[in-house]
Design a protein around this motif. Structure first.
Motif, PDB file in Angstrom:
ATOM      1  N   LYS A 166      -1.978   5.214   6.144  1.00  0.00           N
ATOM      2  CA  LYS A 166      -3.651   5.282   6.324  1.00  0.00           C
ATOM      3  C   LYS A 166      -4.111   4.117   5.470  1.00  0.00           C
ATOM      4  CE  LYS A 166      -7.472   8.254   4.827  1.00  0.00           C
ATOM      5  NZ  LYS A 166      -7.763   9.535   3.968  1.00  0.00           N
ATOM      6  N   GLU A 167      -3.770   3.620   4.276  1.00  0.00           N
ATOM      7  CA  GLU A 167      -4.009   2.570   3.729  1.00  0.00           C
ATOM      8  C   GLU A 167      -3.660   1.123   4.255  1.00  0.00           C
ATOM      9  OE1 GLU A 167      -5.767   2.533   1.153  1.00  0.00           O
ATOM     10  OE2 GLU A 167      -5.868   4.843   0.970  1.00  0.00           O
ATOM     11  N   VAL A 183       0.725  -1.283   0.074  1.00  0.00           N
ATOM     12  CA  VAL A 183       0.010  -0.098   0.090  1.00  0.00           C
ATOM     13  C   VAL A 183       0.861   1.162  -0.040  1.00  0.00           C
ATOM     14  CG1 VAL A 183      -1.845  -1.028   1.074  1.00  0.00           C
ATOM     15  CG2 VAL A 183      -0.119  -0.007   2.569  1.00  0.00           C
ATOM     16  N   ALA A 221      -6.083   0.680   7.066  1.00  0.00           N
ATOM     17  CA  ALA A 221      -7.552   0.557   6.236  1.00  0.00           C
ATOM     18  C   ALA A 221      -7.518  -1.038   5.934  1.00  0.00           C
ATOM     19  CB  ALA A 221      -7.781   1.262   4.934  1.00  0.00           C
TER      20      ALA A 221
END
Length: 214
Positions: free
Chosen positions: A161-162, A157, A165
């Motif tokens: 943040k990803e 990623v 997630a």
């Protein structure tokens, strides 16, 4: 007669006045502003470059056979004998190709290599996100001198943040009690400002990005 005001009192007076005044936010759209500039580079290349910059080793593998060939080369190069792997999925892959490894923690104090899975690879800074949820726990990523991380391409990623997630999607509300990131081998420069690798953990980090485990 004008009252004498000390410098301290004058500063405090100005602070009180400023706090009472209504002030506009100088950065009203700060939360909507991207923290980093857009990077159009392919994630695999970006991750490999950032990992190399922190003394890590990146190895791309097309499939399980390619992974086994690469790990055999490393085992021969470093003369590894005490290789530990506790993840059932990886154990099945290694056993399928008759690659020797330890399934338990027998003689673990002599461990040379720990092979683990991970939660995500973060391209922006070349970090590996790990948790204590897997069978390897924390020991295999900390104690042996060499740490081998196995990841799928879907776990790569752009940023933290990803990565979070992915964690949230995988575990929902049952998050692991420990989530951490590894950025290169363990290091310190506390002793005479000389960089030493392997000070508090593995001195070598290898990240295998496997496109297809079959």
């Amino acid at each position: 007669m004008q009252e004498n005001i000390s410098s301290k009192e004058l500063i405090l007076k100005k602070i009180r006045k400023a706090l009472l005044e209504k002030r506009d936010n100088p950065y009203p759209n700060l939360e909507d502003t991207a923290l980093y500039k857009n990077n159009e580079e392919i994630l695999e290349i970006q991750f490999a470059e950032q990992l190399s910059a922190v003394s890590g080793n990146f190895i791309f593998c097309e499939n399980g056979m390619d992974f086994i060939e690469n790990i055999l080369e490393l085992a021969e190069k470093y003369n590894w004998r005490k290789i530990y792997c506790w993840e059932p999925e990886l154990q099945a892959l290694l056993s399928n190709y008759e690659f020797p490894f330890y399934k338990t923690d027998k003689d673990f104090e002599m461990a040379e290599v720990g092979i683990t899975l991970c939660e995500a690879l973060i391209a922006r800074n070349g970090s590996v996100m790990v948790s204590n949820h897997g069978a390897a726990g924390r020991r295999l990523s900390i104690y042996p001198h060499h740490h081998l991380v196995i990841a799928r391409t879907g776990q790569l990623v752009p940023d933290l943040k990803e990565a979070f997630a992915l964690i949230k999607k995988k575990y929902s509300n049952q998050l692991p009690s420990m989530i951490s990131t590894i950025t290169g081998p363990s290091r310190t420069a506390d002793i005479e400002k000389t960089l030493v690798l392997g000070a508090h953990g593995p001195k070598e980090l290898f990240v295998f990005l496997v496109d297809d485990f079959s």
